[in-house]
Design an enzyme around this catalytic site. Structure first.
Site, PDB file in Angstrom:
ATOM      1  N   HIS A 242      -6.707  34.111  -2.274  1.00  0.00           N
ATOM      2  CA  HIS A 242      -6.564  32.693  -1.916  1.00  0.00           C
ATOM      3  C   HIS A 242      -6.286  31.813  -3.129  1.00  0.00           C
ATOM      4  O   HIS A 242      -5.841  30.677  -2.992  1.00  0.00           O
ATOM      5  CB  HIS A 242      -7.809  32.195  -1.160  1.00  0.00           C
TER       6      HIS A 242
ATOM      7  N   ASP B   4      -9.336  39.506   0.488  1.00  0.00           N
ATOM      8  CA  ASP B   4      -9.139  38.338  -0.375  1.00  0.00           C
ATOM      9  C   ASP B   4      -9.063  38.769  -1.833  1.00  0.00           C
ATOM     10  O   ASP B   4      -9.805  38.288  -2.687  1.00  0.00           O
ATOM     11  CB  ASP B   4     -10.249  37.301  -0.182  1.00  0.00           C
TER      12      ASP B   4
ATOM     13  N   GLY C  52     -12.718  26.617  -8.839  1.00  0.00           N
ATOM     14  CA  GLY C  52     -12.164  27.078 -10.105  1.00  0.00           C
ATOM     15  C   GLY C  52     -12.788  28.371 -10.571  1.00  0.00           C
ATOM     16  O   GLY C  52     -12.217  29.098 -11.382  1.00  0.00           O
ATOM     17  N   ASN C  53     -13.985  28.689 -10.046  1.00  0.00           N
ATOM     18  CA  ASN C  53     -14.631  29.963 -10.359  1.00  0.00           C
ATOM     19  C   ASN C  53     -14.046  31.113  -9.555  1.00  0.00           C
ATOM     20  O   ASN C  53     -14.248  32.280  -9.892  1.00  0.00           O
ATOM     21  CB  ASN C  53     -16.131  29.898 -10.082  1.00  0.00           C
ATOM     22  N   SER C  54     -13.348  30.809  -8.465  1.00  0.00           N
ATOM     23  CA  SER C  54     -12.831  31.866  -7.596  1.00  0.00           C
ATOM     24  C   SER C  54     -11.954  32.830  -8.385  1.00  0.00           C
ATOM     25  O   SER C  54     -11.068  32.425  -9.138  1.00  0.00           O
ATOM     26  CB  SER C  54     -12.008  31.260  -6.460  1.00  0.00           C
TER      27      SER C  54
ATOM     28  N   LEU D 105     -11.041  56.458  11.195  1.00  0.00           N
ATOM     29  CA  LEU D 105     -11.800  57.460  11.940  1.00  0.00           C
ATOM     30  C   LEU D 105     -11.323  57.574  13.375  1.00  0.00           C
ATOM     31  O   LEU D 105     -11.304  58.662  13.941  1.00  0.00           O
ATOM     32  CB  LEU D 105     -13.293  57.119  11.901  1.00  0.00           C
ATOM     33  N   GLY D 106     -10.948  56.437  13.982  1.00  0.00           N
ATOM     34  CA  GLY D 106     -10.429  56.474  15.345  1.00  0.00           C
ATOM     35  C   GLY D 106     -11.468  56.262  16.416  1.00  0.00           C
ATOM     36  O   GLY D 106     -11.438  56.905  17.466  1.00  0.00           O
ATOM     37  N   VAL D 107     -12.435  55.348  16.148  1.00  0.00           N
ATOM     38  CA  VAL D 107     -13.439  55.022  17.153  1.00  0.00           C
ATOM     39  C   VAL D 107     -13.471  53.518  17.382  1.00  0.00           C
ATOM     40  O   VAL D 107     -13.234  52.735  16.450  1.00  0.00           O
ATOM     41  CB  VAL D 107     -14.852  55.497  16.738  1.00  0.00           C
TER      42      VAL D 107
ATOM     43  N   ILE E 295     -16.163  50.637  18.391  1.00  0.00           N
ATOM     44  CA  ILE E 295     -17.615  50.569  18.238  1.00  0.00           C
ATOM     45  C   ILE E 295     -18.135  49.195  18.602  1.00  0.00           C
ATOM     46  O   ILE E 295     -17.385  48.210  18.635  1.00  0.00           O
ATOM     47  CB  ILE E 295     -18.039  50.913  16.787  1.00  0.00           C
TER      48      ILE E 295
END
Length: 472
Positions: A105, A135, A206-208, A263-265, A267
């Site tokens: 971002h 992000d 600004g810390n991001s 994995l293909g589940v 949940i």
């Protein structure tokens, strides 16, 4: 003379007796014998002052970590009429070749980024790759003699540990603040599956993209967000754990994009009601509501109704923790998965494949008009109208071929289940008993205890789930 002495002794004894009686009568009411409690003070201070020399050396080392943190200058618009905006974010150098990690971002869609080092050098940064879901963005600069920071193991981080946040808040370069890890596994941002670290270090705009560093000088998180009602620091900041960063960064550098395990589940979270129905000892884990044909999960023997409790000996607290564990797993590697099936613990092994690119789109498909109702039920399911799932209705409602049951074609607003069952749902199970047609549905419903909770397996919008219906 003897008589006088006897008289004197008598007077003294009498005076002593009167004094004792007076003292006894004058004592406060209820006062008895005072019991002396045992009290053992600490034998030494909690801090060892002999370690001050170590702290002094650490203090000197801390000053070196700022060299790897860089302010980012971003340009928006065309070059001949550009608007220069500086210090919108921070980044941290993580390789001697010039790779820089920051937040996605921070870039905000721009491709023109300038990096300034603390020694005054500047360089244009190439965007290697980004990932909006985490992000995260990886940049690269071409400069010699860089001082990167290493990425630590965020799985070893504990609540209460001391950390430093380094960045460029409000354009104030190389700002360092100290705090602790306040909490782990925070779900801080809507639609994000990242389990953040929470910290009370001063994090401001600004810390991001800047690092969260432990006392060893290792990056254990990338500062990403704050909770604030004022827009500034209120002691609640969030950082992406370094292990998430390492996995994503490695994938971006080698493949140009984030490769996630699959994995293909399907949940859902384990609630108190579901835990009771599935005879679980605690409200934790991820309940499998569907298994994709041909997926690693199906090949491993996982079936609908299994509850996944551990992956490679890591506890699965809920659905997000499972998704993250699978996504961070290297494609082609094997996973030991601990499950509970019908109240019994089992272990299976699955080989992880790459997550399909259209997975999210497939999960979000809508279904069509379910058609007209023909059957009406009574009792707990009063007001619920169902039909056999014919091929025509299956096609109209876009029901996958793997789903079988009865389709709900109408629900009276006054029905006891109106808040949980809706037209278009396919009821597959009731109390884990299959209901492949209307006749079986009516038979199962007629046998229900109206005073006990009922667990219903449904398929909705091409996704399976379990719901628990409580009696009125």
């Amino acid at each position: 003379m003897k008589s006088f002495l006897k008289f004197l002794v008598f007077v003294l004894l009498l005076a002593l007796t009167i004094s004792v009686i007076y003292v006894w009568e004058a004592r406060p009411p209820g006062q008895g014998q005072v019991k002396v409690e045992k009290f053992t003070p600490a034998d030494k201070p909690s801090l060892d002052l002999n370690s001050v020399d170590v702290l002094q050396r650490l203090d000197e080392e801390y000053t070196k970590v700022t060299a790897a943190v860089v302010p980012l200058e971003l340009f928006f618009g065309r070059r001949f009429a550009e608007q220069k905006v500086t210090s919108l974010g921070s980044g941290v150098i993580v390789s001697k070749e010039g790779h820089i990690v920051t937040n996605n971002h921070v870039l905000n869609g721009t491709s023109d980024v300038t990096v300034q080092l603390n020694d005054g050098r500047e360089a244009k940064a190439k965007i290697v790759g980004t990932d909006a879901q985490i992000d995260l963005a990886v940049l690269k600069i071409d400069l010699p003699n860089l001082s990167p920071l290493s990425l630590g193991d965020s799985d070893k981080v504990k609540v209460g540990q001391i950390v430093l946040a380094i960045g460029n808040p409000f354009g104030l370069e190389e700002s360092v603040s100290q705090g602790i890890i306040s909490a782990k596994d925070r779900r801080a941002i809507n639609d994000s599956q990242v389990e953040f670290f929470q910290t009370d270090t001063a994090i401001n705009p600004g810390n991001s993209g800047g690092p969260l560093v432990n006392i060893r000088g290792e990056v254990i998180g990338i500062n990403s967000a704050i909770y604030s009602e004022s827009g500034g620091n209120q002691g609640i900041g969030f950082a992406i754990p370094s292990n998430v960063v390492k996995a994503a960064m490695g994938s971006i550098i080698s493949k140009g994009r984030v490769i996630r395990g699959y994995l293909g589940v399907a949940i859902q979270s384990v609630t108190k009601e579901i835990a009771e129905q599935f005879k679980l000892d605690s409200v934790r884990g991820a309940l499998v509501t569907d298994v994709t044909p041909g997926s690693p999960a199906e090949k491993a023997g996982i079936i609908r109704g299994d509850v996944i409790r551990k992956v490679n000996d890591y506890d699965v607290k809920d659905t997000i923790s499972l998704v993250n564990r699978i996504a961070e797993t290297d494609v082609g590697s094997s996973l030991k998965i601990d499950i509970v099936r019908n109240g019994e613990a089992k272990s299976v092994t699955a080989q992880v494949t790459e997550q399909p690119a259209d997975l999210v789109a497939r999960l979000n498909r809508d279904q069509g008009d379910p058609g007209q109702s023909e059957e009406t039920q009574s009792g707990l399911f009063a007001g619920v109208q169902v039909q056999n799932l014919t091929q025509r209705l299956r096609s109209q409602a876009n029901v996958p071929p793997t789903v079988s049951g009865v389709i709900v074609t109408g629900v009276d607003p006054s029905s006891p289940v109106a808040q949980q069952i809706r037209p278009g749902d396919v009821i597959e199970q009731i109390n884990r008993r299959p209901v492949p047609d209307v006749n079986e549905f009516e038979r199962v419903v007629s046998q229900l205890d109206q005073d006990r909770a009922v667990m219903v397996g449904i398929a909705r919008n091409r996704q399976r789930s379990f719901i628990v219906i409580q009696p009125n």
